[in-house]
Design an enzyme around this catalytic site. Structure first.
Site, PDB file in Angstrom:
ATOM      1  N   GLY B  73       0.812  -1.209   0.000  1.00 48.88           N
ATOM      2  CA  GLY B  73       0.000   0.000   0.000  1.00 48.88           C
ATOM      3  C   GLY B  73       0.848   1.262   0.000  1.00 48.88           C
ATOM      4  CB  THR B  74       3.881   2.251   1.870  1.00 46.68           C
ATOM      5  OG1 THR B  74       3.299   2.195   3.172  1.00 46.68           O
ATOM      6  CG2 THR B  74       4.897   3.382   1.822  1.00 46.68           C
ATOM      7  CG  ASN B 151      -5.123   4.466   8.955  1.00 49.28           C
ATOM      8  OD1 ASN B 151      -5.458   5.571   8.532  1.00 49.28           O
ATOM      9  ND2 ASN B 151      -4.041   4.298   9.659  1.00 49.28           N
ATOM     10  CB  SER B 201      -2.266  -3.289   1.011  1.00 46.29           C
ATOM     11  OG  SER B 201      -1.388  -4.138   1.711  1.00 46.29           O
ATOM     12  CG  HIS B 203      -0.568  -6.691   4.843  1.00 46.56           C
ATOM     13  ND1 HIS B 203      -0.582  -6.433   6.189  1.00 46.56           N
ATOM     14  CD2 HIS B 203      -0.293  -5.528   4.234  1.00 46.56           C
ATOM     15  CE1 HIS B 203      -0.307  -5.146   6.378  1.00 46.56           C
ATOM     16  NE2 HIS B 203      -0.125  -4.587   5.213  1.00 46.56           N
ATOM     17  CB  THR B 239      12.372  -9.962 -11.528  1.00 47.01           C
ATOM     18  OG1 THR B 239      13.445  -9.870 -12.442  1.00 47.01           O
ATOM     19  CG2 THR B 239      11.678 -11.316 -11.674  1.00 47.01           C
ATOM     20  CB  CYS B 327       1.453   1.998  10.645  1.00 44.20           C
ATOM     21  SG  CYS B 327       0.583   0.900   9.539  1.00 44.20           S
TER      22      CYS B 327
END
Lengths: 394, 378
Positions: B73-74, B151, B201, B203, B239, B327
């Site tokens: 997400g960041t 959030n 994101s 997760h 990659t 966070c």
């Protein structure tokens, strides 16, 4: 070009009858330091301990970093291993000097210092120095200064090989860990206490550590942080550090309560910590407690308060950081690899337990009066019995 | 701790769904080729990548060619907001005063680089008004960023209204939406309002950490943050992290499939927990307008109770929650978000966040634990 690490040790020579014991311990510790480097080999010869790096660390730099953690060593030189012939020695000396000059830059003055372990070798040391020095002057055009050289090129004539070096890395000094006895470190998550532990390791002590945990007022991140510090110390001890985690919440609450307005709370906590640590020290064979206290750094660390804290136990309390400025302690913490961990924002003590205006000159009578409301010895016994133990590997 | 954990910190991260983990393992051990390789292992990896792109695109209503995979997400927020501001001509950006750090710090960085930054304050109800936001936008505004679901509070911003008002004032302004907490919980359709990019994101959706995506509208321009072999249309060279991307694709598909049933259930559990807490602790305060809150987040303030000991006291009872937002829970300062909505510093605030795995029984256990823990610390 094969290379070897020539290690040197200092103070051990002063220790008279103990010399053999100190040296055996030193060699044992050097072996432990390279245990994680497969193929590295330690050899004890005439007044020297040699460390042979494995083939995949031909330059010896990885092995050198490991050996640089062995207390008792004053310096280490990565040396070229050559046949005992002047021509070969000269070639290696020129090459070593060339590399060292390139690393440092400039045009340093130099001299060659020769040492013969095998005195049968001819010519004698001064003549070897002279001839090798002449080779360096010819190849690199460096000025000679036999009194205060900026660069010293060393030649050592052993019984099988000759060793040549131009680089000397400082060792950590001190005494081999294990030769002076065992101490119990009061380890918090702060900057000072790991440094205090390291300083005792440097003086040849073995360390156990005790941490006071106040869950839920401090979370398990704090405990993990302290384990990480103990692992950092274990890497210097070259052996596991046993970390005692004392569950301190209930006792801390009782002391906070007994302190009335809270001004004496911190001194009461410290006295209780000493009592518990003393019990743990006795049971593990440690002969002293060690703290990171520095004189007048915080309110509990005045001379008056240190005296009142020390009154709580019979065992000696050692405070190797006592006379340090904070910056001096921080400089060591950075060097030994604990600083970055210590500044993680996980507290070892919740601010709820710390009064805004703690007493800086606690009086023993007042402190004892507070303690008389509790059975402090029984509380200390109970805490010491219910300790949780974590084995911290470096 | 031997008892089962009651995990109510799904806003921080979620447990990876076993099917998702298996897909990632398969991509690591069998379909392990480099998507750029010319042989059949490469072709197989490229096929998996394309399928994940379709899955993500379908979930948010975009085209596969509009999806760029990122490290999370960041990075998606940085690319969508900072990257858009850098690519535009204007030197002014607008965002809210309670963004996730990935946007808030990008705004600070833009300010350092000479941009003018306008921050829009939320109301006490934890919602930013479209009027307030639009009022900051000028014809030369380069980019704006709006978080869809706050959030820490769970409040839902009027994204469609804000986007429309912004475009009315500045048609060329890039509108970025941080949907990290919205995808899988709210219906998300990138074409339902005039936006240019949207971040998500894995997760937060029962996928693994380390992978996310940016939906970037066809024709919208952003400046890449790194350079390399041209992968992801040059927007995110390197990659591709195929195992994570495959996992994200499946995770988002599963989340969307579950959402019609899971979202209302999470909302019901959220309300149950709040009722139980407020019945037992009448002084507790629920933050954010309950009528405009995502189903998976409940933010509760406890007057006079410090947040971190409360969190650990709950942990001691087997209940995992956040104080503020995980966070930056390491900072002891009260969170900027809580301050922005006027929460006093001595009111410890916990965030309970739910997932499709949360059960009625866990809510009952958590409620009981909260009542006990608050009593212990009061």
């Amino acid at each position: 070009l094969t290379s070897v690490l020539l290690t040197r040790y200092g103070e051990i020579f002063l220790k008279g009858q103990n010399r053999g014991f100190f040296e055996r311990r030193l060699v044992e510790n050097i072996k432990r330091s390279v245990a994680g480097i497969p193929g590295a080999r330690v050899e004890r010869t005439h007044g020297r301990v040699l460390v042979w790096p494995p083939a995949d660390d031909a330059s010896g730099s990885k092995t050198l970093r490991a050996v640089a953690r062995v207390f008792g060593l004053t310096s280490v030189s990565p040396a070229a291993v050559v046949p005992r012939e002047l021509a070969a020695i000269s070639v290696a000396a020129v090459e070593s000097a060339r590399r060292e000059v390139a690393r440092r830059g400039g045009r340093p003055t130099f001299k060659v210092e020769t040492r013969r372990s095998d005195k049968r070798f001819q010519p004698a040391s001064p003549e070897v120095s002279k001839q090798v020095g002449a080779a360096i002057v010819e190849a690199l055009d460096l000025p000679v200064d036999v009194h205060h050289p900026q660069l010293e090129v060393g030649v050592e004539i052993g019984f099988e090989h000759a060793f040549v070096y131009a680089e000397t890395a400082p060792g950590p000094g001190g005494l081999p860990v294990g030769v002076t006895g065992k101490v119990e470190l009061l380890l918090s998550g702060g900057i000072d206490s790991p440094v205090a532990g390291w300083l005792m390791l440097k003086r040849g002590c073995e360390l156990g550590a005790t941490y006071f945990h106040s869950f839920p007022y401090t979370g398990d991140h704090s405990k993990e942080k302290v384990s990480q510090l103990a692992r950092a110390l274990a890497a210097w001890q070259l052996a596991d550090v046993r970390l005692n985690v004392v569950h301190f919440t209930d006792v801390q609450k009782a002391l906070r309560e007994a302190s009335g307005d809270g001004r004496l709370a911190v001194v009461l906590y410290r006295r209780m910590m000493m009592r518990i640590a003393e019990r743990l020290a006795r049971s593990s064979g440690a002969r002293a407690l060690v703290t990171g206290e520095a004189l007048a750094q915080v309110a509990s660390q005045t001379l008056e308060n240190l005296a009142v804290i020390g009154d709580s136990v019979r065992i000696p309390i050692l405070r190797p950081c006592l006379a340090h400025d904070k910056q001096e302690t921080i400089a060591i913490a950075r060097r030994i690899g604990t600083y970055e961990t210590s500044i993680q924002p996980y507290d070892d003590c919740c601010s709820l337990f710390v009064p805004e205006h703690p007493e800086t000159r606690a009086k023993l009578d007042d402190v004892r009066a507070c303690e008389s409301r509790l059975d402090v010895e029984a509380l200390a016994d109970a805490c010491a019995r219910s300790v949780e133990t974590i084995t911290c590997r470096g | 701790m031997t008892r089962a954990l009651v995990y109510l910190d799904n806003g921080a991260t979620t447990r990876v769904d076993r099917r998702v983990a298996e897909a990632a393992v398969q991509a690591m051990t069998e379909g392990f080729g480099n998507p750029s390789s010319a042989h059949r292992l490469g072709v197989e990896a490229a096929r998996m990548l394309a399928r994940a792109r379709e899955q993500v695109a379908r979930a948010v209503g975009g085209e596969p060619s509009e999806i760029t995979f990122t490290s999370g997400g960041t990075e998606a927020n940085t690319l969508g907001f900072y990257g858009a501001a850098k690519a535009a001509r204007g030197r002014h950006v607008v965002t809210t005063a309670f963004e996730h750090p990935s946007v808030a710090d990008a705004a600070k960085r833009l300010a350092d680089e000479g941009f003018e930054v306008s921050l829009v304050a939320p109301g006490k109800d934890g919602v930013v008004l479209a009027d307030d936001f639009a009022a900051q936008v000028r014809p030369d505004t380069a980019a704006v960023s709006i978080l869809w679901v706050q959030n820490e509070l769970g409040t839902v911003m009027p994204v469609a209204e804000i986007a429309e008002r912004v475009k009315a004032r500045a048609p060329r302004c890039h509108v970025h939406v941080d949907a990290v907490q919205a995808v899988g919980k709210l219906p998300v359709d990138v074409r339902a309002q005039p936006i240019d990019s949207l971040s998500l994101s894995a997760h937060k959706l029962h996928g693994p950490k380390g992978v996310g995506a940016l939906w970037l509208k066809k024709g919208a321009r952003v400046t890449p943050l790194q350079w390399g072999g041209g992968q992801e249309r040059g927007l995110r060279p390197g990659t591709e992290g195929v195992p994570g991307i495959v996992a994200l694709g499946l995770a988002i598909e599963l989340a969307e499939a579950a959402r019609p049933e899971a979202a209302p259930r999470m909302g019901r559990l959220r309300d149950q927990l709040w009722r139980a807490i407020s019945d037992g602790l009448p002084e507790a305060k629920r933050h954010g307008d309950p009528a405009r809150t995502a189903p998976h987040i409940l933010s509760v303030g406890f007057p006079g109770v410090p947040a971190e000991p409360l969190l650990h006291a709950l942990e001691g009872r087997g209940v995992c929650v956040s104080a503020g937002s995980a966070c930056h829970a390491k900072d002891k300062k009260p969170s900027a978000t809580l301050r922005a909505i006027g929460v006093p510093d001595d009111m410890g605030t916990l965030r309970f966040s739910f997932s499709r795995e949360t059960t009625d029984e866990e809510i009952a256990l958590a409620a009981q634990a909260v009542l006990e823990a608050v009593k212990e610390l009061s």
